[in-house]
Design a protein around this motif. Sequence first.
Motif, mmCIF file in Angstrom:
data_model
loop_
_atom_site.group_PDB
_atom_site.id
_atom_site.type_symbol
_atom_site.label_atom_id
_atom_site.label_comp_id
_atom_site.label_asym_id
_atom_site.label_seq_id
_atom_site.Cartn_x
_atom_site.Cartn_y
_atom_site.Cartn_z
ATOM 1 N N ALA A 59 0.854 -1.188 0.000
ATOM 2 C CA ALA A 59 0.000 0.000 0.000
ATOM 3 C C ALA A 59 0.890 1.237 0.000
ATOM 4 O O ALA A 59 1.997 1.226 0.561
ATOM 5 N N VAL A 60 0.391 2.292 -0.626
ATOM 6 C CA VAL A 60 1.129 3.551 -0.710
ATOM 7 C C VAL A 60 0.413 4.582 0.154
ATOM 8 O O VAL A 60 -0.809 4.738 0.074
ATOM 9 N N LEU A 61 1.190 5.275 1.012
ATOM 10 C CA LEU A 61 0.620 6.273 1.905
ATOM 11 C C LEU A 61 1.316 7.609 1.690
ATOM 12 O O LEU A 61 2.537 7.657 1.455
ATOM 13 N N ASN A 62 0.566 8.691 1.802
ATOM 14 C CA ASN A 62 1.114 10.039 1.664
ATOM 15 C C ASN A 62 1.129 10.748 3.009
ATOM 16 O O ASN A 62 0.182 10.633 3.798
ATOM 17 N N LEU A 63 2.204 11.498 3.249
ATOM 18 C CA LEU A 63 2.337 12.244 4.499
ATOM 19 C C LEU A 63 1.344 13.396 4.548
ATOM 20 O O LEU A 63 1.268 14.203 3.621
ATOM 21 N N ILE A 64 0.596 13.476 5.631
ATOM 22 C CA ILE A 64 -0.380 14.553 5.836
ATOM 23 C C ILE A 64 0.182 15.618 6.767
ATOM 24 O O ILE A 64 0.126 16.816 6.485
ATOM 25 N N LYS A 65 0.764 15.179 7.887
ATOM 26 C CA LYS A 65 1.346 16.133 8.835
ATOM 27 C C LYS A 65 2.323 15.424 9.757
ATOM 28 O O LYS A 65 2.340 14.193 9.856
ATOM 29 N N SER A 66 3.132 16.216 10.429
ATOM 30 C CA SER A 66 4.040 15.693 11.447
ATOM 31 C C SER A 66 4.003 16.616 12.658
ATOM 32 O O SER A 66 3.768 17.817 12.514
ATOM 33 N N GLU A 67 4.216 16.051 13.822
ATOM 34 C CA GLU A 67 4.245 16.857 15.044
ATOM 35 C C GLU A 67 5.249 16.269 16.028
ATOM 36 O O GLU A 67 5.471 15.058 16.073
ATOM 37 N N GLU A 68 5.886 17.157 16.789
ATOM 38 C CA GLU A 68 6.786 16.705 17.836
ATOM 39 C C GLU A 68 5.947 16.205 19.006
ATOM 40 O O GLU A 68 5.162 16.959 19.578
ATOM 41 N N LYS A 69 6.109 14.939 19.353
ATOM 42 C CA LYS A 69 5.298 14.362 20.418
ATOM 43 C C LYS A 69 6.123 13.326 21.164
ATOM 44 O O LYS A 69 6.121 12.144 20.827
ATOM 45 N N SER A 70 6.834 13.783 22.171
ATOM 46 C CA SER A 70 7.658 12.889 22.982
ATOM 47 C C SER A 70 6.818 12.292 24.105
ATOM 48 O O SER A 70 6.196 13.017 24.877
ATOM 49 N N ILE A 71 6.806 10.972 24.181
ATOM 50 C CA ILE A 71 6.089 10.275 25.246
ATOM 51 C C ILE A 71 7.083 9.347 25.937
ATOM 52 O O ILE A 71 7.447 8.294 25.405
ATOM 53 N N GLU A 72 7.539 9.767 27.103
ATOM 54 C CA GLU A 72 8.570 9.040 27.833
ATOM 55 C C GLU A 72 8.279 9.064 29.331
ATOM 56 O O GLU A 72 7.438 9.839 29.795
#
Length: 221
Positions: A59-72
Amino acid sequence: MQFLHHEDAGSSTLVIKEDAYKYLIKARRHKLQDQVFFRNLNNTSLYTYEIFNILKKEAVLNLIKSEEKSIEASKKLQILWAVVDPKTIEKRLPYLNEIGVDKISFYYGSFSQKNFKLNFDKFEKILINSSGQCGRSSIIKLELITSLKEFLALNPDTHALNFSKKNISDTSISTIALGCEGGFSKEELSLFKEENIVGFSSQLILRSETAITAMASKVLL
């Protein structure tokens, strides 16, 4: 799953195959224009992709958005774990990863069976799947150190989990060691500062896998 792992996550287009394809398309039955989260686990970014095309085996997917999300975890904990049966390690790793352990340094203790060999590639796959399930933005860092003695010479404030009147809950800990089945030898225990030897309130003898999970929980949760 909170997200899927792909080493190319962050690129404008992703092509997924094999296990990821089977999971998204066959098991979860995602359709065109559905949005899916990905991480590459090399940074703290969470990437949102939209399914653009579904073929027979990929399957081919296109990038919609990115966000900085650190969960530690809110604290850092490094564990020195005397080598035990790799099957035992494999079963414990997901729990330790979910609890938030930062790093595990394995060493061959006095009571470790020296024929046990560690498969770090397999461990990493287990950890990647664990982080996808729990949402953690990284995985536990793993290493094999040369010896406990050499490590403690460089890190003299390392704690040891053993029978002790000093409770682990009453101590600030960032690095802690535990033995395998049978615990530490007298020689190993003598390497630690007496004030750095801590224990649980229970007098029951715990297996290494039980002790390490309880220990991480006490320190991090």
